[in-house]
Design a protein around this motif. Structure first.
Motif, PDB file in Angstrom:
ATOM      1  N   LYS A  40       0.819  -1.215   0.000  1.00 56.59           N
ATOM      2  CA  LYS A  40       0.000   0.000   0.000  1.00 56.59           C
ATOM      3  C   LYS A  40       0.857   1.270   0.000  1.00 56.59           C
ATOM      4  N   GLU A  41       1.888   1.335   0.829  1.00 55.88           N
ATOM      5  CA  GLU A  41       2.717   2.553   0.910  1.00 55.88           C
ATOM      6  C   GLU A  41       3.337   2.883  -0.447  1.00 55.88           C
ATOM      7  N   MET A  42       3.859   1.857  -1.112  1.00 51.44           N
ATOM      8  CA  MET A  42       4.474   2.099  -2.415  1.00 51.44           C
ATOM      9  C   MET A  42       3.420   2.553  -3.436  1.00 51.44           C
ATOM     10  N   LEU A  43       2.245   1.902  -3.431  1.00 52.32           N
ATOM     11  CA  LEU A  43       1.193   2.259  -4.385  1.00 52.32           C
ATOM     12  C   LEU A  43       0.695   3.685  -4.146  1.00 52.32           C
ATOM     13  N   VAL A  44       0.575   4.080  -2.898  1.00 52.50           N
ATOM     14  CA  VAL A  44       0.158   5.450  -2.580  1.00 52.50           C
ATOM     15  C   VAL A  44       1.229   6.433  -3.051  1.00 52.50           C
ATOM     16  N   GLU A  50      -5.444   6.705  -1.026  1.00 43.52           N
ATOM     17  CA  GLU A  50      -5.335   5.877   0.173  1.00 43.52           C
ATOM     18  C   GLU A  50      -6.610   5.072   0.429  1.00 43.52           C
ATOM     19  N   HIS A  51      -7.727   5.492  -0.091  1.00 43.12           N
ATOM     20  CA  HIS A  51      -9.013   4.856   0.202  1.00 43.12           C
ATOM     21  C   HIS A  51      -9.411   3.772  -0.814  1.00 43.12           C
ATOM     22  N   VAL A  52      -8.642   3.628  -1.869  1.00 47.00           N
ATOM     23  CA  VAL A  52      -8.997   2.680  -2.928  1.00 47.00           C
ATOM     24  C   VAL A  52      -9.092   1.257  -2.394  1.00 47.00           C
ATOM     25  N   LEU A  53      -8.147   0.849  -1.591  1.00 44.62           N
ATOM     26  CA  LEU A  53      -8.141  -0.531  -1.107  1.00 44.62           C
ATOM     27  C   LEU A  53      -9.302  -0.801  -0.146  1.00 44.62           C
ATOM     28  N   ASP A  54      -9.654   0.198   0.671  1.00 42.69           N
ATOM     29  CA  ASP A  54     -10.819   0.039   1.555  1.00 42.69           C
ATOM     30  C   ASP A  54     -12.097  -0.090   0.723  1.00 42.69           C
ATOM     31  N   GLU A  55     -12.206   0.727  -0.320  1.00 50.41           N
ATOM     32  CA  GLU A  55     -13.379   0.660  -1.200  1.00 50.41           C
ATOM     33  C   GLU A  55     -13.426  -0.685  -1.935  1.00 50.41           C
ATOM     34  N   LEU A  56     -12.260  -1.158  -2.368  1.00 56.53           N
ATOM     35  CA  LEU A  56     -12.201  -2.457  -3.047  1.00 56.53           C
ATOM     36  C   LEU A  56     -12.637  -3.577  -2.100  1.00 56.53           C
ATOM     37  N   ALA A  57     -12.181  -3.539  -0.858  1.00 56.22           N
ATOM     38  CA  ALA A  57     -12.575  -4.552   0.120  1.00 56.22           C
ATOM     39  C   ALA A  57     -14.089  -4.525   0.347  1.00 56.22           C
ATOM     40  N   THR A  58     -14.673  -3.337   0.427  1.00 56.13           N
ATOM     41  CA  THR A  58     -16.120  -3.201   0.618  1.00 56.13           C
ATOM     42  C   THR A  58     -16.876  -3.768  -0.575  1.00 56.13           C
TER      43      THR A  58
END
Length: 144
Positions: A40-44, A50-58
Motif C-alpha cells: 500500500k505505501e508504495m502504491l500510494v 489511500e481509500h482505494v483498497l478500503d473501497e475495493l474490500a467493501t
C-alpha cells in the motif's frame, strides 16, 4: 529501472480473464487486494488514493454476498422445480386413475362417455413426458 519496476508491479495486478467464473473472479480479486494491501505505501507513493483498497474490500464483500445469494437462489429454484414436477406427476397419475374409473362406470352409456371426453379436454389434454395420454389406444372410434 522505473519502467521495469512498473512492469513488474503491473504483472502482480493482472486482471482476471473476462470469461472467469464469479467464484474465480472473487478469488483472484481477493488475492490482488491482499498483494496491494501489502504494498500500500508504495502504491500510494505512485499516486493511488489511500481509500482505494478500503473501497475495493467493501465492494468485494458486497460481490461475495451477491454471489452467495445467487447460488442459494439457484439451489432453491432447482429444488422448487423438482417439487413442482413431482406434484405435477402425482396430479397426472390421479387424473389418469379418475379417467379410468369414470370410463369404467360409464362404459354402458356412449353418450355419457362422449360428454366425459368433451369435459375432460376443455383445458387439455395434458400430456407428460413419461406417461402416455390416458385411454391412449384402447378407445374405439364412434361410427358417424
Amino acid at each position: 529501472m522505473a519502467a521495469t519496476k512498473n512492469a513488474e508491479l503491473a504483472e502482480q495486478f493482472r486482471m482476471p480473464p473476462s470469461n472467469a467464473t464469479h467464484q474465480a473472479l472473487l478469488t483472484m480479486s481477493r488475492a490482488i487486494l491482499e498483494k496491494a494491501t501489502a504494498q500500500k505505501e508504495m502504491l500510494v507513493s505512485l499516486g493511488m488514493s489511500e481509500h482505494v483498497l478500503d473501497e475495493l474490500a467493501t465492494v468485494l464483500g458486497q460481490y461475495e454476498q451477491t454471489v452467495t445469494a445467487t447460488s442459494a437462489g439457484r439451489r432453491e429454484h432447482v429444488g422448487a422445480r423438482a417439487d413442482l414436477e413431482a406434484v405435477g406427476s402425482e396430479i397426472s397419475n390421479q387424473i389418469r386413475l379418475l379417467d379410468k374409473v369414470v370410463r369404467y362406470r360409464l362404459a354402458d352409456n356412449a353418450e355419457l362417455v362422449a360428454a366425459w371426453d368433451s369435459a375432460r379436454n376443455v383445458a387439455g389434454p395434458f400430456k407428460t413426458k413419461n406417461a402416455p395420454q390416458s385411454g391412449g389406444g384402447n378407445q374405439t372410434p364412434k361410427a358417424a
